[in-house]
Design an enzyme around this catalytic site. Structure first.
Site, short mmCIF file in Angstrom:
data_model
loop_
_atom_site.label_atom_id
_atom_site.label_comp_id
_atom_site.label_asym_id
_atom_site.label_seq_id
_atom_site.Cartn_x
_atom_site.Cartn_y
_atom_site.Cartn_z
N LYS A 1 6.87 -13.82 31.10
CA LYS A 1 8.11 -13.19 30.64
C LYS A 1 8.71 -12.41 31.80
CE LYS A 1 10.13 -10.70 26.78
NZ LYS A 1 10.00 -10.54 25.32
N ASP B 1 4.70 -7.46 23.77
CA ASP B 1 4.87 -8.89 23.53
C ASP B 1 3.81 -9.69 24.28
OD1 ASP B 1 7.05 -8.11 22.10
OD2 ASP B 1 8.54 -9.09 23.38
N GLY C 1 11.88 -15.56 26.52
CA GLY C 1 13.09 -14.85 26.89
C GLY C 1 13.14 -13.44 26.32
#
Length: 236
Positions: free
Chosen positions: A53, A70, A132
């Site tokens: 990421k 995340d 994303g």
């Protein structure tokens, strides 16, 4: 087969073997949950899949250390051994768009670092799922340089998986996302429906799914329900 067709086939196969970029129709659609299941399925199937990421906002403070939530979630679910620094290039504390977080906290995104870190991830793994930030038009940097999510996608040069729901309003959000991506010359592999059945109205959801397929001419690759621990399909 003509030389042109052969070249196109080689290009598609090359992209497919490299990885996918996971984006979504908006924030909180479930990109990270879906990405974790994708990485896990590929790894469970014997493919050395990794995660990357470029920019993450909203880090979590745990035991005095800022953790990229995340990436940490994907790492835990998929059983990755990569460090946080290897998984995410830019980590911001405040849960706002990366461009605003960088304006407030410093350390704005540089595409050269994104490319170098992504290439390093590719060297560690045979297949990479890049996640994303936000939706397809998310601003990543907006000062003397202007970087949007599409620039990250073009930098890593991966085909897109679009995560959507089938809830009320999903047709509009999905079609607009796909059309914007296409207008920017991005390659879309297909759609992933997350939280299937959560509305309690399967007639509506199934019709929304049919409409999203028809209006985008894209394949629904998988439908995922809340709480699923497996993707439910084989790697594609």
């Amino acid at each position: 087969m003509t030389l042109k067709n052969l070249s196109s086939l080689v290009s598609r196969l090359s992209s497919k073997s490299k990885g996918y970029f996971v984006t979504a129709t908006g924030t909180d659609v479930g990109k990270t949950f879906v990405t974790a299941l994708l990485v896990k399925k590929w790894r469970d199937s014997g493919i050395d899949a990794g995660y990357y990421k470029a920019a993450l906002s909203g880090a979590e403070l745990r035991d005095g250390k800022w953790v990229a939530g995340d990436a940490d979630y994907v790492k835990r679910i998929a059983g990755l051994s990569d460090s946080q620094e290897q998984l995410v290039s830019y980590v911001y504390k405040e849960a706002v768009s990366p461009h605003l977080a960088a304006r407030k906290e410093g350390n704005p995104v540089e595409l050269t670092k994104v490319k170098a870190d992504f290439d390093a991830a590719c060297a560690r793994h045979e297949f990479i799922f890049a996640e994303g930030s936000g939706g397809i038009i998310c601003p990543i940097r907006y000062d003397d340089q202007k970087i949007f999510l599409e620039d990250i996608i073009k930098t890593v040069n991966l085909p897109i998986l679009v995560v959507t729901t089938a809830a009320l309003g999903s047709i509009n959000a999905c079609v607009l996302t796909v059309e914007y991506a296409r207008s920017r010359g991005l390659d879309i592999r297909g759609l992933i429906v997350n939280r299937y059945g959560s509305s309690g109205n399967l007639e509506m959801e199934d019709d929304n799914i049919r409409m999203m397929q028809d209006l985008t001419d894209l394949e629904i690759l998988v439908k995922i329900k809340d709480g699923d621990t497996d993707l439910g399909v084989q790697p594609f």
